[in-house]
Design a protein around this motif. Sequence first.
Motif, mmCIF file in Angstrom:
data_model
loop_
_atom_site.group_PDB
_atom_site.id
_atom_site.type_symbol
_atom_site.label_atom_id
_atom_site.label_comp_id
_atom_site.label_asym_id
_atom_site.label_seq_id
_atom_site.Cartn_x
_atom_site.Cartn_y
_atom_site.Cartn_z
ATOM 1 N N THR A 239 6.571 -16.338 -0.340
ATOM 2 C CA THR A 239 8.013 -16.234 -0.123
ATOM 3 C C THR A 239 8.301 -15.045 0.790
ATOM 4 O O THR A 239 7.489 -14.123 0.918
ATOM 5 C CB THR A 239 8.758 -16.037 -1.452
ATOM 6 N N LYS A 240 9.471 -15.073 1.426
ATOM 7 C CA LYS A 240 9.864 -13.972 2.308
ATOM 8 C C LYS A 240 9.937 -12.659 1.521
ATOM 9 O O LYS A 240 9.543 -11.601 2.008
ATOM 10 C CB LYS A 240 11.210 -14.263 2.963
ATOM 11 N N ARG A 241 10.447 -12.754 0.304
ATOM 12 C CA ARG A 241 10.594 -11.556 -0.532
ATOM 13 C C ARG A 241 9.225 -10.939 -0.840
ATOM 14 O O ARG A 241 9.038 -9.731 -0.733
ATOM 15 C CB ARG A 241 11.330 -11.918 -1.817
ATOM 16 N N HIS A 242 8.277 -11.801 -1.188
ATOM 17 C CA HIS A 242 6.933 -11.331 -1.505
ATOM 18 C C HIS A 242 6.286 -10.715 -0.260
ATOM 19 O O HIS A 242 5.648 -9.663 -0.325
ATOM 20 C CB HIS A 242 6.096 -12.489 -2.048
ATOM 21 N N ARG A 243 6.455 -11.363 0.887
ATOM 22 C CA ARG A 243 5.890 -10.868 2.136
ATOM 23 C C ARG A 243 6.456 -9.483 2.473
ATOM 24 O O ARG A 243 5.715 -8.562 2.819
ATOM 25 C CB ARG A 243 6.185 -11.863 3.257
ATOM 26 N N LYS A 244 7.788 -9.338 2.364
ATOM 27 C CA LYS A 244 8.420 -8.048 2.676
ATOM 28 C C LYS A 244 7.921 -6.957 1.735
ATOM 29 O O LYS A 244 7.703 -5.819 2.153
ATOM 30 C CB LYS A 244 9.947 -8.169 2.602
ATOM 31 N N ARG A 245 7.758 -7.307 0.466
ATOM 32 C CA ARG A 245 7.275 -6.333 -0.515
ATOM 33 C C ARG A 245 5.858 -5.869 -0.154
ATOM 34 O O ARG A 245 5.554 -4.676 -0.203
ATOM 35 C CB ARG A 245 7.313 -6.943 -1.917
ATOM 36 N N GLU B 161 4.428 -5.965 2.894
ATOM 37 C CA GLU B 161 4.491 -5.192 4.129
ATOM 38 C C GLU B 161 5.031 -3.783 3.875
ATOM 39 O O GLU B 161 4.530 -2.806 4.447
ATOM 40 C CB GLU B 161 5.352 -5.922 5.165
ATOM 41 N N LYS B 162 6.024 -3.666 3.003
ATOM 42 C CA LYS B 162 6.594 -2.358 2.669
ATOM 43 C C LYS B 162 5.545 -1.467 1.997
ATOM 44 O O LYS B 162 5.528 -0.257 2.197
ATOM 45 C CB LYS B 162 7.805 -2.532 1.750
#
Length: 116
Positions: free
Chosen positions: A3-9, A11-12
């Motif tokens: 998911t986009k949320r998981h990916r952003k987490r 990457e952060k």
Amino acid sequence: MMTKRHRKRLEKAGWKVGDAAVFLELSDVEAALVEAKLALGDAVRSLRQRGRLSQEDLAKRMGSSQSRVAKVENHDPEVSLDLQLRAVFAAHPSAQRDFRRLVQKWSARARAAAAE
């Protein structure tokens, strides 16, 4: 699928997110070659099975061994592009004509582009 949320987490947190080509830092050309070799291995298996050939039957047509056919079909990284194409052409002889047409098409496009 991520998911986009998981990916952003991720990457952060400092993780590098992407496919195998990104992870291995492959150029576009290297990634295309890897994808082509994988596709050829799958095509060999499909053509062999559609032609109701055993790996040994295909190996005889190629002048090779059953174990080499198995390596082609199982994406062994040591298998050459030459061996993969020999397997495709032996499993499906009309593929030679199709491949020749494809190369002629590429050549014609290159000549046309050079003429511009």
